[in-house]
Design a protein around this motif. Sequence first.
Motif, short mmCIF file in Angstrom:
data_model
loop_
_atom_site.label_atom_id
_atom_site.label_comp_id
_atom_site.label_asym_id
_atom_site.label_seq_id
_atom_site.Cartn_x
_atom_site.Cartn_y
_atom_site.Cartn_z
N UNK A 63 22.69 -8.51 2.23
CA UNK A 63 23.15 -9.86 2.31
C UNK A 63 21.87 -10.79 2.59
N UNK A 64 21.69 -11.62 1.46
CA UNK A 64 20.48 -12.50 1.59
C UNK A 64 20.98 -13.91 1.54
N UNK A 65 20.50 -14.95 2.19
CA UNK A 65 21.01 -16.24 2.04
C UNK A 65 19.84 -17.13 1.64
N UNK A 66 20.10 -18.12 0.51
CA UNK A 66 19.04 -18.86 -0.10
C UNK A 66 19.56 -20.31 0.02
N UNK A 67 19.69 -21.12 0.82
CA UNK A 67 19.93 -22.33 0.81
C UNK A 67 18.94 -23.07 -0.10
N UNK A 68 19.58 -24.01 -1.23
CA UNK A 68 18.72 -24.48 -2.11
C UNK A 68 19.58 -25.42 -3.28
#
Length: 488
Positions: free
Chosen positions: A209-214
């Motif tokens: 699980x990776x999270x990339x706010x953008x």
Amino acid sequence: MTIQEADINLLPDPAPLVGGERLTSTSGGVHQHVYPATGKPTVEVPMAGPADVDRAISTARAATESWRRTGPDTRRRLMNDLARALVARADELAALQIVENGTPQTVAASFPHMIADHLEYAAGWCDKIVGEVNPVWPVPGFDYSILEPYGVVAIIIPWNSPLYSIGSIIAPALAAGNCVVVKPPELTPFTSLRFAEIALEVGFPPGVISILPGGGEAGSSLVAHPGVDKIHFTGSGPTAQRIIQAASANLTPVALELGGKSANVVFADADLDAAAERAVGFSLQLSGQGCINGTRALVQDAVFDEVVELCRRKAEALKPGDPHSADTAIGPVITNTACERIMGFIDRAVAEQQARLVTGGTRLSGEFADGYYIAPTVFADVPADSEIAVHEIFGPVLSILRFTDEEDAIRIANSTRYGLASYVQTGDVARAHRMASALDAGMVWINGSGGLPPSVPFGGIKQSGQGRLGGKQGIAEFSRTKNVWIGM
């Protein structure tokens, strides 16, 4: 009404989380998060850019084979452990949701439990994803089909219910054996980041699980990336069109959960007080910022004036207030820009006499002046082709339309380009079944709403999307079929 220092201290490090590590520098700039109830800034959010997307996808690809080969019992245990951990920190997660987008506490408090339910349900599928044995001819052989994970799934979630969205979409994707790269909006990054932190704490391998706010740049890079095997997007139709175009370069399959202009059909034989309660609740929940909201109430002529009056009273009884307060029913909308856009719909409807304004129609002042609050608004005698009846406003606005008979109701209800949800209020069981069959919508609720339990398939038709979440269809959405033939 102020945001407390304790709320700020709750916020996780807002930097992207990739492979269990924070990215100390990002390539997408910085976004200043603002608390919608006060219009005051909280923290700066480092935004992912193309280089960060590359890193996240590479990390996910490196974890894919190991996660795919992880036994179903282990995946099941991890998902159940995560569900329990989320419930244990439900108060914290609800508080984060309030700070993110101003969701009232009474609603925000339910989300951690709802996503735990989704995780537990999907966990039960981990050891039940089975294949089939197929008959073959004319050459003798043993033929079977199996379901496999896609690999790396890119998930883009919306700002209106980010915690529910990440839980309900990630759950079947993980159960099917995929790794995920999630892009929450820059407006609401906090619950997604905390979700991933808790997943690491309970033992999920880094990279799953990776999270990339953008913002748009990160989203564009993600959906066009050749390392993505499947895309799931929740958001607007225009953005979905751009995603499909970008994904076409790699022929990446796309699932879409888009907007709605859901009809709520009230027949004269319905329980009118209950029907009005539902009409107001279905349309104004989350300040109208919901894709399944029944924002078009179609009311039969014979009871039209009575239902309009009931809706007026119930809308005016909804209390706006501090999202932290347990008696607040109406919170702010997400941004000042959204507030101005919604007021544009309202002001044009009044100025152009599109319909009769029954109640509301103003931006709240006084203690609410610095926040993004709009009074619960009800219009009556709304023409089916008017702007407020056709366009998704995504604000606290209920449009009430007239119809004469069943055929007229179906014609009006189906006259929209959307097809996500619909509602019917009637005391006639046969009519209920006829309406359910005739309405162009992915979901139909009769005389109430059972919500969105993880066991039922959810999704739209027409310009409301494609693909399904929930039930066995949700597992299938994140699985692909492989066929094997062995000569005899």
